[in-house]
Design a protein around this motif. Structure first.
Motif, PDB file in Angstrom:
ATOM      1  N   MET A 114       7.368  -7.044   4.232  1.00 44.19           N
ATOM      2  CA  MET A 114       6.160  -6.478   3.561  1.00 44.19           C
ATOM      3  C   MET A 114       5.023  -7.352   4.135  1.00 44.19           C
TER       4      MET A 114
ATOM      5  N   TYR B  60       0.310  -7.401   3.375  1.00 40.15           N
ATOM      6  CA  TYR B  60      -0.603  -7.785   2.309  1.00 40.15           C
ATOM      7  C   TYR B  60      -1.963  -6.809   2.762  1.00 40.15           C
TER       8      TYR B  60
ATOM      9  N   GLN C  87       0.909  -7.417  -2.288  1.00 41.95           N
ATOM     10  CA  GLN C  87       1.892  -6.881  -1.359  1.00 41.95           C
ATOM     11  C   GLN C  87       1.941  -5.468  -1.399  1.00 41.95           C
ATOM     12  N   VAL C  88       1.980  -4.821  -0.100  1.00 37.49           N
ATOM     13  CA  VAL C  88       2.268  -3.539   0.111  1.00 37.49           C
ATOM     14  C   VAL C  88       3.105  -3.335   1.255  1.00 37.49           C
ATOM     15  N   GLU C  89       3.859  -2.150   1.640  1.00 38.50           N
ATOM     16  CA  GLU C  89       4.501  -1.778   2.624  1.00 38.50           C
ATOM     17  C   GLU C  89       3.416  -1.264   3.749  1.00 38.50           C
TER      18      GLU C  89
ATOM     19  N   ARG D  26      -2.391   2.520   0.498  1.00 37.31           N
ATOM     20  CA  ARG D  26      -1.108   1.874   0.359  1.00 37.31           C
ATOM     21  C   ARG D  26      -1.088   1.211  -0.873  1.00 37.31           C
ATOM     22  N   PHE D  27      -2.233   0.829  -1.722  1.00 37.57           N
ATOM     23  CA  PHE D  27      -1.873   0.229  -3.066  1.00 37.57           C
ATOM     24  C   PHE D  27      -1.539   1.418  -4.051  1.00 37.57           C
ATOM     25  N   SER D  28      -2.189   2.229  -4.179  1.00 33.80           N
ATOM     26  CA  SER D  28      -1.670   3.357  -4.966  1.00 33.80           C
ATOM     27  C   SER D  28      -0.206   3.732  -4.809  1.00 33.80           C
ATOM     28  N   LYS D  29       0.306   4.094  -3.585  1.00 30.40           N
ATOM     29  CA  LYS D  29       1.462   4.332  -3.134  1.00 30.40           C
ATOM     30  C   LYS D  29       2.418   3.403  -3.708  1.00 30.40           C
ATOM     31  N   THR D  30       2.169   1.900  -3.826  1.00 31.40           N
ATOM     32  CA  THR D  30       2.922   1.078  -4.089  1.00 31.40           C
ATOM     33  C   THR D  30       3.033   0.836  -5.678  1.00 31.40           C
ATOM     34  N   TYR D  31       2.018   0.677  -6.373  1.00 35.65           N
ATOM     35  CA  TYR D  31       1.766   0.361  -7.602  1.00 35.65           C
ATOM     36  C   TYR D  31       1.157   1.462  -8.573  1.00 35.65           C
TER      37      TYR D  31
END
Length: 109
Positions: A1, A3, A33-35, A92-97
């Motif tokens: 992962m 960031y 942290q994001v993928e 990527r933030f919204s996909k993760t969180y």
């Protein structure tokens, strides 16, 4: 992962109640942290950045999520919500969180 940088959201009429937490002292140097993020851990450390760690708790039948700074001086200390939220315009933030900002627990008394 990897960031990405994130930003702090706060109520402009109430102000920040974090007691000089990272949302005040390092508001422009926070990372989640994001993928597929574009920064490695080494990149964040070289910038002197602060990593925000996702904390998940189950209270009763409900699940709650928030961020807490991962710093040596806060290790083992209880952090509280100081009125700020974390988000990013990066998808990527919204996909993760998820699609909503998450609370930042950076207040210590």
């Amino acid at each position: 992962m990897n960031y990405i940088p994130v930003h702090v959201l706060e109520n402009k009429s109430l102000g920040n109640s974090s007691n000089n937490g990272v949302s005040v002292t390092n508001f422009n140097n926070l990372f989640a942290q994001v993928e597929g993020g574009n920064l490695s851990l080494e990149d964040v450390q070289n910038r002197g950045g602060i990593i925000l760690e996702l904390v998940e708790r189950k209270i009763g039948a409900n699940n709650y999520k928030h961020f807490a700074p991962k710093t040596p001086e806060l290790e083992g200390r209880w952090t509280m919500f100081g009125g700020c939220f974390i988000s990013a315009s990066d998808s990527r933030f919204s996909k993760t969180y998820g699609n909503y900002p998450l609370a930042l627990h950076d207040r210590v008394e």
